[in-house]
Design a protein around this motif. Structure first.
Motif, short mmCIF file in Angstrom:
data_model
loop_
_atom_site.label_atom_id
_atom_site.label_comp_id
_atom_site.label_asym_id
_atom_site.label_seq_id
_atom_site.Cartn_x
_atom_site.Cartn_y
_atom_site.Cartn_z
N GLY A 21 0.84 -1.19 0.00
CA GLY A 21 0.00 0.00 0.00
C GLY A 21 0.87 1.24 0.00
N THR A 26 5.94 6.26 0.61
CA THR A 26 6.11 7.55 1.32
C THR A 26 7.59 7.92 1.42
N PHE A 33 -2.36 8.13 2.41
CA PHE A 33 -3.73 8.68 2.45
C PHE A 33 -4.20 8.97 3.86
N ARG A 34 -3.88 8.06 4.81
CA ARG A 34 -4.51 8.18 6.13
C ARG A 34 -3.55 8.51 7.27
N SER A 35 -2.26 8.66 6.94
CA SER A 35 -1.34 9.15 7.98
C SER A 35 -1.59 10.64 8.19
N GLN A 99 -1.80 -1.80 -4.09
CA GLN A 99 -2.90 -0.83 -4.14
C GLN A 99 -2.40 0.49 -4.73
N ASN A 100 -1.10 0.58 -4.92
CA ASN A 100 -0.49 1.83 -5.37
C ASN A 100 -0.65 2.00 -6.88
N HIS A 117 -5.61 -1.27 -7.79
CA HIS A 117 -6.35 0.00 -7.85
C HIS A 117 -5.99 0.76 -9.12
N PHE A 157 -13.40 5.37 -5.78
CA PHE A 157 -14.27 4.74 -4.77
C PHE A 157 -15.62 4.40 -5.41
N GLY A 183 3.06 -1.78 4.32
CA GLY A 183 2.74 -0.36 4.15
C GLY A 183 1.33 -0.06 3.74
N SER A 185 -2.84 0.49 5.52
CA SER A 185 -3.68 0.54 6.73
C SER A 185 -4.73 -0.57 6.72
N LEU A 207 4.35 1.03 9.72
CA LEU A 207 4.70 1.95 10.80
C LEU A 207 3.77 1.75 11.98
N GLY A 222 7.77 -0.67 11.78
CA GLY A 222 8.92 0.14 11.37
C GLY A 222 8.73 0.71 9.99
N LYS A 223 9.75 1.43 9.53
CA LYS A 223 9.69 2.05 8.21
C LYS A 223 10.08 1.03 7.16
N VAL A 224 9.30 0.99 6.09
CA VAL A 224 9.45 -0.06 5.08
C VAL A 224 10.89 -0.20 4.58
#
Ligand code: APR
Length: 233
Positions: A21, A26, A33-35, A99-100, A117, A157, A183, A185, A207, A222-224
């Protein structure tokens, strides 16, 4: 240590599927999107990422996707994408389902990628579905065939996911010995149902793992890019 255990699983699995995702990109400078710094923190997705938005407020719809397409010129896949592509070359990974819409997995060298997506890198007419050049979209031109509105080939959507990509990803996950989710949500249906469709082991690198840790056999918070760089593989 969970890093060592995940490495063991990756080396012993005969079929591993990766599901990614926006957290995968990032560290390339592409917002998720949601961070707290994500797109949906400042923009209501219903005003830009729906067919209603396309129909009723094309200027805002167009501005949002034009900005995201132009932003892609300034960013690139990071070493985490390259590591996943290397794992495919080494036979460690059989498929990346993402999803990216940024195309970074393919740009980094992954061959077997399912874009669940869609992609922001190609354009079609919303009315007659014919392909159009990305420049025509950026210049806010109408479809030359029918005069319809141009749009990126992303899944808005409420729209159906690309059937072939969905089926390929679902079949691969069902048959997988290991599904590694990176990565995301896992907020968005139906992709968030995929990890649990496997009979194999499941692992989650994110994360923020709090919301979904219980679902997975193994989690690494953690960070990817750092986590993938540090995996002893
Ligand atoms: N390393 C690890 N995790 C990260 C990083 C990072 N560098 N950056 C962000 N994350 C995590 C965030 O904590 C969050 O849990 O990645 C996740 C990203 O989640 P979302 O922003 O919801 O993105 P995603 O899950 O891909 O959204 C799914 O929603 O809006 C739609 O179509 C859009 O494909 C998108 C879908």
């Amino acid at each position: 240590m969970t890093n060592e255990l995940l490495s063991e699983w990756l080396q012993s699995s005969n079929s591993t599927v990766i599901l990614t995702g926006a957290g995968m990109s990032t560290e390339s400078g592409v917002p998720d999107f949601r961070s707290t710094s994500g797109w949906w923190k400042n923009i209501d997705p219903r005003t830009v990422a729906t067919t209603e938005a396309l129909a009723q407020n094309y200027s805002l719809f167009h501005e949002f996707y034009k900005m995201r397409i132009e932003n892609l010129e300034k960013v690139a896949p990071h070493e985490g994408h390259q590591i996943l592509a290397d794992w495919e070359k080494r036979g460690i990974v059989s498929l990346v389902a993402t999803q990216n819409v940024d195309g970074f997995h393919q740009l980094a060298g992954s061959q077997r990628v399912e874009e669940l997506h869609g992609s922001i890198r190609s354009i079609r007419c919303h009315r007659c579905e014919k392909a159009a050049p990305i420049e025509s979209f950026l210049h806010k031109e109408s479809c030359v065939h029918c005069g319809g509105k141009l749009r990126p080939n992303v899944v808005l959507f409420g729209e159906n996911l690309p059937q072939v990509s969905w089926n390929n990803a679902m079949e691969a996950i069902r048959a997988a010995e290991l599904v590694l989710v990176i990565g995301t949500s896992l907020e968005v249906y139906p992709v968030n149902q995929l990890p649990m469709m496997t009979k194999g082991k499941t692992a989650y690198i994110n994360l923020d793992i709090a919301h979904h840790a219980v679902q997975f056999d193994l989690t690494i918070e953690g960070k990817v890019k750092e986590v993938l760089q540090q995996l002893p593989l």
